[in-house]
Write a protein that holds these residues in place. Sequence first.
Motif, PDB file in Angstrom:
ATOM      1  N   GLY A 133      -2.805   1.361   6.139  1.00 38.46           N
ATOM      2  CA  GLY A 133      -2.427  -0.044   6.155  1.00 38.46           C
ATOM      3  C   GLY A 133      -3.482  -0.982   5.606  1.00 38.46           C
ATOM      4  N   ASN A 134      -4.550  -0.441   5.003  1.00 34.78           N
ATOM      5  CA  ASN A 134      -5.633  -1.282   4.518  1.00 34.78           C
ATOM      6  C   ASN A 134      -6.105  -0.771   3.159  1.00 34.78           C
ATOM      7  N   ASP A 135      -5.873  -1.548   2.104  1.00 29.98           N
ATOM      8  CA  ASP A 135      -6.239  -1.126   0.746  1.00 29.98           C
ATOM      9  C   ASP A 135      -7.740  -0.904   0.593  1.00 29.98           C
ATOM     10  N   GLN A 136      -8.531  -1.743   1.240  1.00 29.44           N
ATOM     11  CA  GLN A 136      -9.986  -1.623   1.122  1.00 29.44           C
ATOM     12  C   GLN A 136     -10.475  -0.314   1.749  1.00 29.44           C
ATOM     13  N   LEU A 137      -9.894   0.034   2.907  1.00 36.43           N
ATOM     14  CA  LEU A 137     -10.256   1.301   3.551  1.00 36.43           C
ATOM     15  C   LEU A 137      -9.836   2.484   2.688  1.00 36.43           C
ATOM     16  N   GLN A 138      -8.668   2.392   2.079  1.00 38.31           N
ATOM     17  CA  GLN A 138      -8.205   3.486   1.218  1.00 38.31           C
ATOM     18  C   GLN A 138      -9.170   3.716   0.062  1.00 38.31           C
ATOM     19  N   GLN A 150      -4.463   3.585  10.310  1.00 41.53           N
ATOM     20  CA  GLN A 150      -5.241   2.389   9.995  1.00 41.53           C
ATOM     21  C   GLN A 150      -5.616   2.348   8.521  1.00 41.53           C
TER      22      GLN A 150
END
Length: 304
Positions: free
Chosen positions: A246-251, A243
Amino acid sequence: MDPSTVFTYERHIDARTLRGSTLVVTLGAFTDAGAAQHLLDTHILELLDSRIIGRVDMDQVYDYTGHRPEITLDRDHFEDYEKPEILLHEVVAADGEPFFLLTGPEPSFQWERLASALRHVIEQLGVERTLLVQSFPAPVPHTRELPITRYGGASEDIMFPRPMPAVFRLRSTFTSVLTLRLHESGHPVVGLAAQVPQYLHETEYPVAALALLRAVREEGGPEIAPGELEVIARAVREGIDAQVAGNDQLQEMVRSLEENADRFQLADAAEAEVPSAEEIAAEVEQFLAGLDEGDQGPSEESHG
């Protein structure tokens, strides 16, 4: 009111025949972050032989309207009432040695009375060490080793110290009061609180339960095999990683938490460096001078 009437042994149990050196307490508090306590209870009771030996009278200590239990209305009749229970289990560890496990929700009323009752139970059963197991959401990344905050009635009770970095004024929990009262009665007690990543605290996070299992053993409790928890934890970690990938903000969020965690780790390592003989001597001299002046030194305090 007599504290002994709030807790009773099961009718077929003779408390005089019971002995165990450790009591593990998984009573609820503000939140069971990552369902760590629930996962731990389920794992222990499914993996090891156990039996219920006593229970708390919930009608005396529980706020039913504040924490309404669920019940099923099946068309025209009720069933499956989820009765809240605080239960004392006798559990047999893999090495054949018994220990005790206290499970259930946090009591709402009569904290002092229940603490007195549990102190009496501990003395009856010959418990030498009480371990309080909890979890709470914290700004930590799932990509680093999960931190366990450790506290106790006295610092010397903790085998692997990991104190908080400052003084905090908090709203109390029942287990906090229990810690104080057991210590005042001369009973060693250690609390173990898993720091669950705050972005995962509402989901089941078996990594936290595994970390608590290890901490229980490190603090003199029973050794409990991780079993299926390791398999489940690995699958959960893979799902989280997918997950995040697949998510720049989470990274970005995870990277920021990693940087903070690494800074704290470096700070801890610096504090853990062994001082030289000269440094030790200088600190002793400074301490003695402070006693002469009646100065206890500076203190750090923050409110949260």
